[in-house]
Design a protein around this motif. Structure first.
Motif, PDB file in Angstrom:
ATOM      1  N   ILE A  26      -0.899   4.565 -10.883  1.00  0.00           N
ATOM      2  CA  ILE A  26       0.135   5.084 -11.788  1.00  0.00           C
ATOM      3  C   ILE A  26      -0.390   5.012 -13.217  1.00  0.00           C
ATOM      4  O   ILE A  26      -1.064   4.061 -13.588  1.00  0.00           O
ATOM      5  CB  ILE A  26       1.438   4.249 -11.698  1.00  0.00           C
ATOM      6  CG1 ILE A  26       2.025   4.276 -10.295  1.00  0.00           C
ATOM      7  CG2 ILE A  26       2.452   4.690 -12.746  1.00  0.00           C
ATOM      8  CD1 ILE A  26       2.711   5.544  -9.917  1.00  0.00           C
ATOM      9  N   GLN A  27      -0.032   6.005 -13.978  1.00  0.00           N
ATOM     10  CA  GLN A  27      -0.311   6.023 -15.403  1.00  0.00           C
ATOM     11  C   GLN A  27       1.020   6.236 -16.115  1.00  0.00           C
ATOM     12  O   GLN A  27       1.852   7.009 -15.638  1.00  0.00           O
ATOM     13  CB  GLN A  27      -1.209   7.225 -15.698  1.00  0.00           C
ATOM     14  CG  GLN A  27      -2.304   6.985 -16.649  1.00  0.00           C
ATOM     15  CD  GLN A  27      -3.248   8.158 -16.659  1.00  0.00           C
ATOM     16  OE1 GLN A  27      -4.415   7.949 -16.494  1.00  0.00           O
ATOM     17  NE2 GLN A  27      -2.790   9.363 -16.846  1.00  0.00           N
ATOM     18  N   MET A  66      16.342  -1.268 -13.954  1.00  0.00           N
ATOM     19  CA  MET A  66      14.937  -1.685 -14.052  1.00  0.00           C
ATOM     20  C   MET A  66      14.036  -0.658 -13.359  1.00  0.00           C
ATOM     21  O   MET A  66      14.371  -0.151 -12.290  1.00  0.00           O
ATOM     22  CB  MET A  66      14.794  -3.057 -13.381  1.00  0.00           C
ATOM     23  CG  MET A  66      13.382  -3.571 -13.233  1.00  0.00           C
ATOM     24  SD  MET A  66      13.364  -5.112 -12.276  1.00  0.00           S
ATOM     25  CE  MET A  66      13.582  -4.479 -10.602  1.00  0.00           C
ATOM     26  N   LEU A  67      12.895  -0.370 -13.969  1.00  0.00           N
ATOM     27  CA  LEU A  67      11.921   0.539 -13.366  1.00  0.00           C
ATOM     28  C   LEU A  67      11.036  -0.268 -12.423  1.00  0.00           C
ATOM     29  O   LEU A  67      10.283  -1.149 -12.849  1.00  0.00           O
ATOM     30  CB  LEU A  67      11.084   1.221 -14.450  1.00  0.00           C
ATOM     31  CG  LEU A  67      10.061   2.243 -13.970  1.00  0.00           C
ATOM     32  CD1 LEU A  67      10.723   3.378 -13.174  1.00  0.00           C
ATOM     33  CD2 LEU A  67       9.282   2.809 -15.155  1.00  0.00           C
ATOM     34  N   HIS A 105       0.829  -1.213   0.000  1.00  0.00           N
ATOM     35  CA  HIS A 105       0.000   0.000   0.000  1.00  0.00           C
ATOM     36  C   HIS A 105       0.863   1.263   0.000  1.00  0.00           C
ATOM     37  O   HIS A 105       0.369   2.345   0.271  1.00  0.00           O
ATOM     38  CB  HIS A 105      -0.985   0.037   1.176  1.00  0.00           C
ATOM     39  CG  HIS A 105      -2.048  -1.008   1.122  1.00  0.00           C
ATOM     40  ND1 HIS A 105      -3.330  -0.766   1.530  1.00  0.00           N
ATOM     41  CD2 HIS A 105      -2.044  -2.289   0.706  1.00  0.00           C
ATOM     42  CE1 HIS A 105      -4.057  -1.868   1.384  1.00  0.00           C
ATOM     43  NE2 HIS A 105      -3.285  -2.801   0.877  1.00  0.00           N
ATOM     44  N   ILE A 106       2.144   1.114  -0.308  1.00  0.00           N
ATOM     45  CA  ILE A 106       3.067   2.247  -0.330  1.00  0.00           C
ATOM     46  C   ILE A 106       3.505   2.507  -1.768  1.00  0.00           C
ATOM     47  O   ILE A 106       4.142   1.655  -2.392  1.00  0.00           O
ATOM     48  CB  ILE A 106       4.297   1.981   0.563  1.00  0.00           C
ATOM     49  CG1 ILE A 106       3.850   1.762   2.012  1.00  0.00           C
ATOM     50  CG2 ILE A 106       5.297   3.131   0.463  1.00  0.00           C
ATOM     51  CD1 ILE A 106       4.943   1.239   2.921  1.00  0.00           C
ATOM     52  N   LEU A 107       3.173   3.675  -2.267  1.00  0.00           N
ATOM     53  CA  LEU A 107       3.540   4.077  -3.615  1.00  0.00           C
ATOM     54  C   LEU A 107       5.056   4.203  -3.732  1.00  0.00           C
ATOM     55  O   LEU A 107       5.696   4.866  -2.911  1.00  0.00           O
ATOM     56  CB  LEU A 107       2.888   5.424  -3.938  1.00  0.00           C
ATOM     57  CG  LEU A 107       3.318   6.077  -5.239  1.00  0.00           C
ATOM     58  CD1 LEU A 107       2.615   5.426  -6.410  1.00  0.00           C
ATOM     59  CD2 LEU A 107       3.020   7.559  -5.204  1.00  0.00           C
ATOM     60  N   GLN A 108       5.628   3.544  -4.731  1.00  0.00           N
ATOM     61  CA  GLN A 108       7.063   3.674  -5.012  1.00  0.00           C
ATOM     62  C   GLN A 108       7.287   3.568  -6.511  1.00  0.00           C
ATOM     63  O   GLN A 108       6.769   2.650  -7.145  1.00  0.00           O
ATOM     64  CB  GLN A 108       7.873   2.563  -4.354  1.00  0.00           C
ATOM     65  CG  GLN A 108       7.993   2.663  -2.859  1.00  0.00           C
ATOM     66  CD  GLN A 108       8.975   1.619  -2.358  1.00  0.00           C
ATOM     67  OE1 GLN A 108      10.172   1.694  -2.626  1.00  0.00           O
ATOM     68  NE2 GLN A 108       8.456   0.646  -1.639  1.00  0.00           N
ATOM     69  N   VAL A 109       8.039   4.486  -7.049  1.00  0.00           N
ATOM     70  CA  VAL A 109       8.487   4.429  -8.435  1.00  0.00           C
ATOM     71  C   VAL A 109       9.961   4.797  -8.394  1.00  0.00           C
ATOM     72  O   VAL A 109      10.317   5.909  -8.004  1.00  0.00           O
ATOM     73  CB  VAL A 109       7.713   5.418  -9.342  1.00  0.00           C
ATOM     74  CG1 VAL A 109       8.223   5.359 -10.768  1.00  0.00           C
ATOM     75  CG2 VAL A 109       6.214   5.147  -9.284  1.00  0.00           C
ATOM     76  N   ASN A 117       5.482   0.228  -7.613  1.00  0.00           N
ATOM     77  CA  ASN A 117       4.410  -0.217  -6.732  1.00  0.00           C
ATOM     78  C   ASN A 117       3.406   0.935  -6.742  1.00  0.00           C
ATOM     79  O   ASN A 117       3.719   2.026  -6.248  1.00  0.00           O
ATOM     80  CB  ASN A 117       4.911  -0.488  -5.315  1.00  0.00           C
ATOM     81  CG  ASN A 117       3.819  -1.032  -4.414  1.00  0.00           C
ATOM     82  OD1 ASN A 117       2.658  -0.672  -4.550  1.00  0.00           O
ATOM     83  ND2 ASN A 117       4.192  -1.885  -3.478  1.00  0.00           N
ATOM     84  N   PRO A 118       2.221   0.722  -7.333  1.00  0.00           N
ATOM     85  CA  PRO A 118       1.276   1.830  -7.466  1.00  0.00           C
ATOM     86  C   PRO A 118       0.572   2.224  -6.161  1.00  0.00           C
ATOM     87  O   PRO A 118      -0.290   3.102  -6.173  1.00  0.00           O
ATOM     88  CB  PRO A 118       0.275   1.307  -8.496  1.00  0.00           C
ATOM     89  CG  PRO A 118       0.276  -0.174  -8.281  1.00  0.00           C
ATOM     90  CD  PRO A 118       1.708  -0.512  -7.933  1.00  0.00           C
ATOM     91  N   GLY A 119       0.946   1.590  -5.054  1.00  0.00           N
ATOM     92  CA  GLY A 119       0.256   1.883  -3.799  1.00  0.00           C
ATOM     93  C   GLY A 119      -1.097   1.188  -3.783  1.00  0.00           C
ATOM     94  O   GLY A 119      -1.261   0.140  -4.388  1.00  0.00           O
TER      95      GLY A 119
END
Length: 178
Positions: free
Chosen positions: A146-147, A126-127, A113-117, A130-132
């Motif tokens: 994320i979009q 590597m990209l 549940h944690i947004l990470q990019v 985690n969209p949260g």
């Protein structure tokens, strides 16, 4: 060119504020914890290609629809996805299992549940995404998704979708999401 919507941890709730993003994307990627087959059916009804994996709360029906680990291509980009992966500083076993077939250009996961990019420089830049959590269940104060766009091998226009937590969701919907 493809426009991608990446979501996770919906826990049976598709926020109406996400619908314009669902309608305008070319593909939907869901990183697990769908919560119900009804939510999957809602997304399927949009007739967009869906790449997804099951999460730890998902029942047998969702597990029959989606794998634990998914590898696929979008345009010329290799993608791997699993639900419980940890993060670049401390990957979990499912991440290593996904990497056993080669390091993807994009790695998508959920669960925390944690947004990470971020870029994982130890794994060919590597990209990591985690969209949260796009749903209501959990501790997160902001719902996120994320979009991004992919054109050939180019990944660009990465955008964070943030929605203030909608506290007016009927309690029974939250309970369904476990």
């Amino acid at each position: 060119m493809k426009k991608i919507l990446i979501i996770s941890d919906t826990h049976s709730y598709l926020d109406p504020r996400l619908l314009p993003h669902v309608e305008s994307c070319d593909q939907i990627w869901h990183a697990g914890d769908w919560g119900s087959v009804q939510l999957a059916d809602q997304l399927i009804a949009y007739k967009k290609p869906i790449a997804g994996v099951y999460g730890n709360i998902d029942d047998r029906t969702i597990r029959n629809m989606y794998p634990k680990i998914m590898r696929f291509r979008c345009e010329e980009v290799n993608i791997a996805m699993t639900h419980i992966a940890g993060a670049p500083s401390s990957y979990k076993p499912d991440a290593y299992e996904a990497f056993s077939q080669g390091i993807p250009q994009i790695f998508v996961c959920g669960h925390s549940h944690i947004l990470q990019v971020k870029r994982d420089i130890k794994r060919n830049n590597m990209l990591f995404i985690n969209p949260g959590a796009a749903g209501q269940h959990g501790f997160h104060p902001i719902q996120t998704a994320i979009q991004l766009k992919i054109d050939g091998s180019r990944i660009f226009d990465v955008e964070i979708i943030q929605m203030e937590r909608n506290r007016k969701v009927p309690k029974e919907m939250l309970e369904e999401g476990k």
